[in-house]
Design a protein around this motif. Structure first.
Motif, PDB file in Angstrom:
ATOM      1  N   ASN A   1     -21.528  41.784  71.909  1.00  0.00           N
ATOM      2  CA  ASN A   1     -21.326  41.061  73.154  1.00  0.00           C
ATOM      3  C   ASN A   1     -19.871  41.259  73.563  1.00  0.00           C
ATOM      4  N   GLY A   2     -19.633  41.886  74.689  1.00  0.00           N
ATOM      5  CA  GLY A   2     -18.268  42.085  75.175  1.00  0.00           C
ATOM      6  C   GLY A   2     -17.573  40.752  75.400  1.00  0.00           C
ATOM      7  N   SER A   3     -16.268  40.797  75.623  1.00  0.00           N
ATOM      8  CA  SER A   3     -15.465  39.574  75.698  1.00  0.00           C
ATOM      9  C   SER A   3     -15.799  38.688  76.887  1.00  0.00           C
ATOM     10  N   ASP A   4     -16.503  39.205  77.882  1.00  0.00           N
ATOM     11  CA  ASP A   4     -16.792  38.414  79.067  1.00  0.00           C
ATOM     12  C   ASP A   4     -18.248  37.950  79.150  1.00  0.00           C
ATOM     13  N   ASN A   5     -19.012  38.123  78.093  1.00  0.00           N
ATOM     14  CA  ASN A   5     -20.438  37.772  78.124  1.00  0.00           C
ATOM     15  C   ASN A   5     -21.143  38.421  79.305  1.00  0.00           C
ATOM     16  N   GLY A   6     -20.788  39.668  79.599  1.00  0.00           N
ATOM     17  CA  GLY A   6     -21.325  40.344  80.775  1.00  0.00           C
ATOM     18  C   GLY A   6     -22.516  41.220  80.460  1.00  0.00           C
ATOM     19  N   LEU A   7     -22.653  42.269  81.254  1.00  0.00           N
ATOM     20  CA  LEU A   7     -23.770  43.198  81.118  1.00  0.00           C
ATOM     21  C   LEU A   7     -23.350  44.340  80.200  1.00  0.00           C
ATOM     22  N   ASP A   8     -23.666  44.235  78.929  1.00  0.00           N
ATOM     23  CA  ASP A   8     -23.279  45.206  77.910  1.00  0.00           C
ATOM     24  C   ASP A   8     -24.498  46.030  77.527  1.00  0.00           C
ATOM     25  N   GLU A   9     -24.325  47.335  77.370  1.00  0.00           N
ATOM     26  CA  GLU A   9     -25.486  48.194  77.138  1.00  0.00           C
ATOM     27  C   GLU A   9     -25.103  49.409  76.297  1.00  0.00           C
ATOM     28  N   ALA A  10     -25.871  49.683  75.250  1.00  0.00           N
ATOM     29  CA  ALA A  10     -25.730  50.918  74.481  1.00  0.00           C
ATOM     30  C   ALA A  10     -26.544  52.003  75.180  1.00  0.00           C
ATOM     31  N   THR A  11     -25.926  53.174  75.375  1.00  0.00           N
ATOM     32  CA  THR A  11     -26.603  54.242  76.104  1.00  0.00           C
ATOM     33  C   THR A  11     -26.935  55.450  75.234  1.00  0.00           C
ATOM     34  N   ASP A  12     -26.257  55.595  74.086  1.00  0.00           N
ATOM     35  CA  ASP A  12     -26.526  56.737  73.209  1.00  0.00           C
ATOM     36  C   ASP A  12     -26.049  56.411  71.803  1.00  0.00           C
ATOM     37  N   LEU A  13     -26.561  57.148  70.816  1.00  0.00           N
ATOM     38  CA  LEU A  13     -26.104  56.985  69.449  1.00  0.00           C
ATOM     39  C   LEU A  13     -26.337  58.258  68.661  1.00  0.00           C
ATOM     40  N   LYS A  14     -25.544  58.424  67.606  1.00  0.00           N
ATOM     41  CA  LYS A  14     -25.651  59.546  66.676  1.00  0.00           C
ATOM     42  C   LYS A  14     -25.454  59.003  65.275  1.00  0.00           C
ATOM     43  N   VAL A  15     -26.013  59.701  64.293  1.00  0.00           N
ATOM     44  CA  VAL A  15     -25.835  59.346  62.885  1.00  0.00           C
ATOM     45  C   VAL A  15     -25.273  60.569  62.178  1.00  0.00           C
ATOM     46  N   ASP A  16     -24.191  60.379  61.395  1.00  0.00           N
ATOM     47  CA  ASP A  16     -23.617  61.525  60.687  1.00  0.00           C
ATOM     48  C   ASP A  16     -24.313  61.721  59.334  1.00  0.00           C
ATOM     49  N   ASN A  17     -23.902  62.737  58.590  1.00  0.00           N
ATOM     50  CA  ASN A  17     -24.552  63.078  57.314  1.00  0.00           C
ATOM     51  C   ASN A  17     -24.375  62.011  56.245  1.00  0.00           C
ATOM     52  N   SER A  18     -23.395  61.123  56.410  1.00  0.00           N
ATOM     53  CA  SER A  18     -23.175  60.033  55.454  1.00  0.00           C
ATOM     54  C   SER A  18     -23.902  58.751  55.855  1.00  0.00           C
ATOM     55  N   GLY A  19     -24.589  58.770  56.986  1.00  0.00           N
ATOM     56  CA  GLY A  19     -25.346  57.608  57.422  1.00  0.00           C
ATOM     57  C   GLY A  19     -24.590  56.650  58.330  1.00  0.00           C
ATOM     58  N   TYR A  20     -23.368  57.012  58.729  1.00  0.00           N
ATOM     59  CA  TYR A  20     -22.638  56.168  59.673  1.00  0.00           C
ATOM     60  C   TYR A  20     -23.219  56.346  61.070  1.00  0.00           C
ATOM     61  N   VAL A  21     -23.308  55.245  61.786  1.00  0.00           N
ATOM     62  CA  VAL A  21     -23.941  55.224  63.101  1.00  0.00           C
ATOM     63  C   VAL A  21     -22.857  55.050  64.166  1.00  0.00           C
ATOM     64  N   TYR A  22     -22.843  55.955  65.133  1.00  0.00           N
ATOM     65  CA  TYR A  22     -21.881  55.919  66.234  1.00  0.00           C
ATOM     66  C   TYR A  22     -22.642  55.613  67.515  1.00  0.00           C
ATOM     67  N   VAL A  23     -22.195  54.582  68.206  1.00  0.00           N
ATOM     68  CA  VAL A  23     -22.890  54.098  69.388  1.00  0.00           C
ATOM     69  C   VAL A  23     -21.916  54.121  70.558  1.00  0.00           C
ATOM     70  N   THR A  24     -22.383  54.556  71.701  1.00  0.00           N
ATOM     71  CA  THR A  24     -21.566  54.494  72.902  1.00  0.00           C
ATOM     72  C   THR A  24     -22.349  53.786  73.994  1.00  0.00           C
ATOM     73  N   GLY A  25     -21.592  53.212  74.906  1.00  0.00           N
ATOM     74  CA  GLY A  25     -22.198  52.502  76.017  1.00  0.00           C
ATOM     75  C   GLY A  25     -21.120  51.899  76.872  1.00  0.00           C
ATOM     76  N   PHE A  26     -21.429  50.748  77.463  1.00  0.00           N
ATOM     77  CA  PHE A  26     -20.434  50.107  78.316  1.00  0.00           C
ATOM     78  C   PHE A  26     -20.519  48.598  78.176  1.00  0.00           C
ATOM     79  N   THR A  27     -19.379  47.969  78.473  1.00  0.00           N
ATOM     80  CA  THR A  27     -19.299  46.519  78.507  1.00  0.00           C
ATOM     81  C   THR A  27     -18.691  46.110  79.837  1.00  0.00           C
TER      82      THR A  27
END
Length: 160
Positions: free
Chosen positions: A115-141
């Motif tokens: 939840n972004g700092s303003d309780n606004g419209l936050d949305e994940a738009t894409d994600l990737k997982v690396d070979n070690s299992g870490y998850v990277y997420v991008t989007g907007f807040t």
């Protein structure tokens, strides 16, 4: 173009399926999307199908309360875990970024929201997982002093 698969998921309430995403994993087709219920709310949905069209696991995600939960991205890692990213609505916080990790049987391993700092419209738009299992997420807040900010998150394999 050739139709290779036509599927009819078990859908007893005849709910509309939309915003469909697709991933492949070891010969299986993994489909994720948003399923509308009779009250125009939506739930996140993940399904697997074999190459012959037999349905495997099904995973429905009903977030906080009876509000909308939508999928924007899907990825499968080397261990056949499926990750769904999008957003969920809660009545107080509006829309929060949401990431769901499912194991190879379709069971929920963890769910993380941001939840972004303003309780606004936050949305994940894409994600990737690396070979070690870490998850990277991008989007907007949505922040109060700006329009929308690009947001990137990183989760460990355990969701921390």
């Amino acid at each position: 173009m050739a139709r290779i698969l036509e599927i009819h998921p078990d859908n007893p309430q005849n709910r509309r399926i939309e915003d469909i995403r697709l991933a492949l994993s070891g010969g299986a087709v993994i489909v994720a999307g948003t399923v509308q219920d009779s009250e125009s709310q939506s739930d996140a949905l993940g399904l697997t199908y074999t190459a012959t069209g037999s349905q495997g696991w099904r995973s429905d995600y009903h977030g906080q309360g009876d509000n909308s939960d939508n999928v924007n991205a899907i990825v499968v890692d080397a261990s056949a875990n499926t990750y769904l990213a999008g957003y969920m609505y809660s009545r107080n916080d509006l829309r929060d970024m949401c990431v769901i990790k499912l194991n190879s049987s379709g069971d929920t391993v963890w769910v993380r929201t941001f939840n972004g700092s303003d309780n606004g419209l936050d949305e994940a738009t894409d994600l990737k997982v690396d070979n070690s299992g870490y998850v990277y997420v991008t989007g907007f807040t949505k922040e109060s002093k700006t329009e929308y900010d690009i947001t990137a998150l990183k989760y460990s394999p355990t969701g921390a």
